[in-house]
Design an enzyme around this catalytic site. Sequence first.
Site, PDB file in Angstrom:
ATOM      1  N   ARG A 146      -2.531  37.439  64.262  1.00 48.87           N
ATOM      2  CA  ARG A 146      -2.363  36.711  65.525  1.00 48.87           C
ATOM      3  C   ARG A 146      -3.775  36.475  66.052  1.00 48.87           C
ATOM      4  O   ARG A 146      -4.625  37.357  65.940  1.00 48.87           O
ATOM      5  CB  ARG A 146      -1.536  37.545  66.510  1.00 48.87           C
ATOM      6  CG  ARG A 146      -0.148  37.841  65.947  1.00 48.87           C
ATOM      7  CD  ARG A 146       0.763  38.548  66.935  1.00 48.87           C
ATOM      8  NE  ARG A 146       2.127  38.542  66.414  1.00 48.87           N
ATOM      9  CZ  ARG A 146       2.666  39.506  65.658  1.00 48.87           C
ATOM     10  NH1 ARG A 146       1.962  40.575  65.369  1.00 48.87           N
ATOM     11  NH2 ARG A 146       3.896  39.409  65.213  1.00 48.87           N
ATOM     12  N   ASP A 168      11.823  36.216  62.521  1.00 52.67           N
ATOM     13  CA  ASP A 168      12.645  36.121  63.747  1.00 52.67           C
ATOM     14  C   ASP A 168      13.621  34.938  63.724  1.00 52.67           C
ATOM     15  O   ASP A 168      14.570  34.908  64.491  1.00 52.67           O
ATOM     16  CB  ASP A 168      11.739  36.005  64.978  1.00 52.67           C
ATOM     17  CG  ASP A 168      10.788  37.179  65.082  1.00 52.67           C
ATOM     18  OD1 ASP A 168      11.145  38.257  64.577  1.00 52.67           O
ATOM     19  OD2 ASP A 168       9.693  37.021  65.654  1.00 52.67           O
TER      20      ASP A 168
HETATM   21  O1  F6P Z   1       7.299  38.048  64.769  1.00 52.90           O
HETATM   22  C1  F6P Z   1       7.587  38.938  63.755  1.00 52.90           C
HETATM   23  C2  F6P Z   1       7.753  40.345  64.275  1.00 52.90           C
HETATM   24  O2  F6P Z   1       8.084  41.176  63.186  1.00 52.90           O
HETATM   25  C3  F6P Z   1       8.762  40.502  65.412  1.00 52.90           C
HETATM   26  O3  F6P Z   1      10.074  40.578  64.964  1.00 52.90           O
HETATM   27  C4  F6P Z   1       8.279  41.759  66.067  1.00 52.90           C
HETATM   28  O4  F6P Z   1       8.559  41.727  67.448  1.00 52.90           O
HETATM   29  C5  F6P Z   1       6.792  41.749  65.841  1.00 52.90           C
HETATM   30  O5  F6P Z   1       6.540  40.794  64.821  1.00 52.90           O
HETATM   31  C6  F6P Z   1       6.265  43.090  65.437  1.00 52.90           C
HETATM   32  O6  F6P Z   1       4.944  42.991  65.101  1.00 52.90           O
HETATM   33  P1  F6P Z   1       4.091  44.290  64.712  1.00 52.90           P
HETATM   34  O7  F6P Z   1       4.737  44.893  63.512  1.00 52.90           O
HETATM   35  O8  F6P Z   1       2.747  43.773  64.466  1.00 52.90           O
HETATM   36  O9  F6P Z   1       4.174  45.180  65.901  1.00 52.90           O
END
Ligand code: F6P
Length: 291
Positions: free
Chosen positions: A68, A121
């Site tokens: 991100r 998602d």
């Molecule tokens: O957007 C994908 C996702 O796996 C979501 O389902 C979840 O909220 C988020 O990313 C979790 O991200 P991380 O594993 O970096 O906390």
Amino acid sequence: MKVLVLTSGGDAPGMNRVIYALYRHFGKNLYASRYGYRGLIQNDIIRVSEIGIEKCKNLAGSIIKSARCPEFAEDKFFKKALKNAKAFDYIIVLGGNGTHKGACRLAENGVKTIFIPATIDNDVEGSDYSLGFHTAVKGACEFIFNTLPSYQSDNACCIYEVMGRYKNDIAINVASIVDADKCIICEEDINFAELTKLINSINKQERASCIVLRERIYPVQNLVEQLRLKCPKVYFKGMNVGRVQRASRPTKREIYFAKAFAKGAIKAIKQNKKCASVLIKEGKVKIIDNI
Ligand code: F6P
């Protein structure tokens, strides 16, 4: 023609297969920006031919790294990224809604972009499907199928928190496949009196109860603590299914979608699109102009 691919946001199973399919088409002319838009800002760009994509084409994750990158929205960093992006004829971006916005901004500034929805998602606007969802559901179901039998021995109450950000698709599909006793997808679903009744009655039938909880509704351990007080005879286990959902080996269906998305992106490039998305609508690949 020089083409750049990047994967942005949370990785999604099937991303590697898209990169492989693009590599099969573009060969040495395919480059990758590492860590999504961050690689564009820092000019951290590699040739896909040098990273052994064949070996991981059917594995989850993203061999070119995914991240991100909130700073991409800031003018100072966007300008740097834009300068590096202009070295390419096309940029193919894989990710969710935020990634899509970034692609449109690049296109508004003269860089041709193609967007492929890729997030477990399944929440990409305009697309019935986003890459990774099918595998994420499978991963979560496997996790439940591989843990619940043990909890049957002591008639436990298992609460499984699944991913999905603000979208209920993973939770609903998983709950249905595993025959969950309850699926919690909104705050209204947490009625302690009803849950207590349900859990106690299942416990009396001498079986484990299975509750699927979508993330961001109620912290799973808090829910367990509250319910423990109300059902003191029941053994509770709260489990965060977590990254198993993103790490699972892409299903055959996922591979099919990955190849279809890659084929759509190549077609969009052949059509000389300026800013397009490759979406799935009613089971078919559609190329949609964004600008
Ligand atoms: O957007 C994908 C996702 O796996 C979501 O389902 C979840 O909220 C988020 O990313 C979790 O991200 P991380 O594993 O970096 O906390």
